[in-house]
Design a protein around this motif. Structure first.
Motif, PDB file in Angstrom:
ATOM      1  N   GLU A 106      27.324  40.737  85.105  1.00  0.00           N
ATOM      2  CA  GLU A 106      26.190  41.152  85.936  1.00  0.00           C
ATOM      3  C   GLU A 106      26.265  42.643  86.243  1.00  0.00           C
ATOM      4  O   GLU A 106      25.242  43.329  86.264  1.00  0.00           O
ATOM      5  CB  GLU A 106      26.133  40.338  87.219  1.00  0.00           C
ATOM      6  N   VAL A 107      27.480  43.147  86.490  1.00  0.00           N
ATOM      7  CA  VAL A 107      27.662  44.591  86.726  1.00  0.00           C
ATOM      8  C   VAL A 107      27.218  45.354  85.478  1.00  0.00           C
ATOM      9  O   VAL A 107      26.487  46.346  85.567  1.00  0.00           O
ATOM     10  CB  VAL A 107      29.126  44.928  87.082  1.00  0.00           C
ATOM     11  N   MET A 108      27.636  44.869  84.307  1.00  0.00           N
ATOM     12  CA  MET A 108      27.287  45.536  83.058  1.00  0.00           C
ATOM     13  C   MET A 108      25.768  45.513  82.828  1.00  0.00           C
ATOM     14  O   MET A 108      25.203  46.508  82.370  1.00  0.00           O
ATOM     15  CB  MET A 108      28.020  44.882  81.882  1.00  0.00           C
ATOM     16  N   THR A 109      25.129  44.417  83.174  1.00  0.00           N
ATOM     17  CA  THR A 109      23.670  44.327  83.049  1.00  0.00           C
ATOM     18  C   THR A 109      23.009  45.372  83.943  1.00  0.00           C
ATOM     19  O   THR A 109      22.062  46.059  83.521  1.00  0.00           O
ATOM     20  CB  THR A 109      23.179  42.912  83.404  1.00  0.00           C
ATOM     21  N   CYS A 110      23.498  45.496  85.164  1.00  0.00           N
ATOM     22  CA  CYS A 110      22.940  46.495  86.091  1.00  0.00           C
ATOM     23  C   CYS A 110      23.152  47.908  85.552  1.00  0.00           C
ATOM     24  O   CYS A 110      22.234  48.739  85.596  1.00  0.00           O
ATOM     25  CB  CYS A 110      23.588  46.349  87.465  1.00  0.00           C
ATOM     26  N   LEU A 111      24.345  48.190  85.036  1.00  0.00           N
ATOM     27  CA  LEU A 111      24.626  49.518  84.483  1.00  0.00           C
ATOM     28  C   LEU A 111      23.758  49.793  83.259  1.00  0.00           C
ATOM     29  O   LEU A 111      23.299  50.921  83.065  1.00  0.00           O
ATOM     30  CB  LEU A 111      26.115  49.660  84.166  1.00  0.00           C
ATOM     31  N   ASP A 112      23.506  48.771  82.459  1.00  0.00           N
ATOM     32  CA  ASP A 112      22.597  48.934  81.320  1.00  0.00           C
ATOM     33  C   ASP A 112      21.187  49.276  81.799  1.00  0.00           C
ATOM     34  O   ASP A 112      20.511  50.128  81.208  1.00  0.00           O
ATOM     35  CB  ASP A 112      22.556  47.668  80.467  1.00  0.00           C
ATOM     36  N   MET A 113      20.734  48.619  82.867  1.00  0.00           N
ATOM     37  CA  MET A 113      19.413  48.910  83.432  1.00  0.00           C
ATOM     38  C   MET A 113      19.343  50.356  83.915  1.00  0.00           C
ATOM     39  O   MET A 113      18.335  51.045  83.707  1.00  0.00           O
ATOM     40  CB  MET A 113      19.107  47.968  84.595  1.00  0.00           C
ATOM     41  N   ILE A 114      20.411  50.809  84.569  1.00  0.00           N
ATOM     42  CA  ILE A 114      20.455  52.188  85.073  1.00  0.00           C
ATOM     43  C   ILE A 114      20.444  53.164  83.902  1.00  0.00           C
ATOM     44  O   ILE A 114      19.712  54.165  83.915  1.00  0.00           O
ATOM     45  CB  ILE A 114      21.679  52.394  85.989  1.00  0.00           C
ATOM     46  N   ASN A 115      21.259  52.890  82.868  1.00  0.00           N
ATOM     47  CA  ASN A 115      21.263  53.741  81.672  1.00  0.00           C
ATOM     48  C   ASN A 115      19.879  53.812  81.046  1.00  0.00           C
ATOM     49  O   ASN A 115      19.396  54.886  80.694  1.00  0.00           O
ATOM     50  CB  ASN A 115      22.267  53.219  80.636  1.00  0.00           C
ATOM     51  N   GLN A 116      19.212  52.662  80.920  1.00  0.00           N
ATOM     52  CA  GLN A 116      17.872  52.620  80.330  1.00  0.00           C
ATOM     53  C   GLN A 116      16.874  53.409  81.177  1.00  0.00           C
ATOM     54  O   GLN A 116      16.049  54.155  80.653  1.00  0.00           O
ATOM     55  CB  GLN A 116      17.406  51.168  80.159  1.00  0.00           C
ATOM     56  N   ALA A 117      16.962  53.247  82.490  1.00  0.00           N
ATOM     57  CA  ALA A 117      16.058  53.993  83.377  1.00  0.00           C
ATOM     58  C   ALA A 117      16.267  55.495  83.218  1.00  0.00           C
ATOM     59  O   ALA A 117      15.292  56.264  83.203  1.00  0.00           O
ATOM     60  CB  ALA A 117      16.277  53.575  84.826  1.00  0.00           C
ATOM     61  N   LEU A 118      17.518  55.925  83.067  1.00  0.00           N
ATOM     62  CA  LEU A 118      17.776  57.357  82.899  1.00  0.00           C
ATOM     63  C   LEU A 118      17.190  57.868  81.589  1.00  0.00           C
ATOM     64  O   LEU A 118      16.630  58.971  81.558  1.00  0.00           O
ATOM     65  CB  LEU A 118      19.275  57.659  82.966  1.00  0.00           C
ATOM     66  N   THR A 119      17.287  57.081  80.520  1.00  0.00           N
ATOM     67  CA  THR A 119      16.690  57.533  79.253  1.00  0.00           C
ATOM     68  C   THR A 119      15.189  57.705  79.405  1.00  0.00           C
ATOM     69  O   THR A 119      14.607  58.606  78.796  1.00  0.00           O
ATOM     70  CB  THR A 119      17.001  56.569  78.081  1.00  0.00           C
ATOM     71  N   GLU A 120      14.558  56.871  80.230  1.00  0.00           N
ATOM     72  CA  GLU A 120      13.119  57.003  80.466  1.00  0.00           C
ATOM     73  C   GLU A 120      12.811  58.209  81.346  1.00  0.00           C
ATOM     74  O   GLU A 120      11.848  58.939  81.097  1.00  0.00           O
ATOM     75  CB  GLU A 120      12.577  55.719  81.084  1.00  0.00           C
TER      76      GLU A 120
END
Length: 168
Positions: A106-120
């Motif tokens: 779940e932590v990794m999923t959240c970090l992936d979401m944050i990474n994706q948001a930053l790319t946007e």
């Protein structure tokens, strides 16, 4: 063999390298991981230093995902800085505990979401908010940690000001 007993308070107040050493010794004693010396964190090539504005944009993208918001603000806490160039390290298990998630995935999923948001926010698919080492740590740029902390502080100040303002 000689042993010592430390209270949780003593461990919490110990310098970061001492806490890391204790953690490694406990893990090795329990047979959860092989006893190996701590390795320097890998340098993530596109790990970016984010501004407060970048972090506000990321927050806007993930606002509907409360666990990801919690993980983001956990990364605003002081971490352990080391390496050249310096990176801030955060234990994934600490993020799991503080964000009240049930497992590291779940932590990794959240970090992936944050990474994706930053790319946007940056409009650049090659940028990365965070990276990882082989010892269960999340790595971010020190400026990013400071920006998250500043964003949190600004939000708290605005909330306090709104509460103190007389109702119209």
């Amino acid at each position: 063999m000689t042993g010592i007993t430390l209270t949780p308070e003593q461990i919490r107040n110990a310098p970061a390298p001492v806490r890391q050493w204790i953690e490694q010794e406990v893990i090795a004693a329990l047979g959860l991981a092989p006893r190996t010396p701590a390795a320097a964190p890998p340098q993530v090539p596109h790990l970016v230093a984010c501004s407060v504005e970048d972090m506000a944009g990321v927050l806007e993208h993930i606002r509907g995902a409360l666990p990801a918001v919690n993980v983001l603000f956990e990364l605003g806490r002081p971490g352990i800085s080391f390496g050249r160039p310096a990176v801030m390290t955060f234990r994934l298990m600490d993020l799991l505990h503080h964000a009240r998630l049930s497992d590291v995935s779940e932590v990794m999923t959240c970090l992936d979401m944050i990474n994706q948001a930053l790319t946007e926010v940056k409009k650049d698919a090659s940028v990365r908010f965070c990276g990882f080492d082989n010892e269960g740590h999340c790595l971010i740029a020190p400026q990013t940690q400071a920006s998250i902390a500043t964003l949190w502080q600004t939000m708290m100040e605005r909330q306090q000001a709104a509460r103190a303002a007389p109702a119209a």
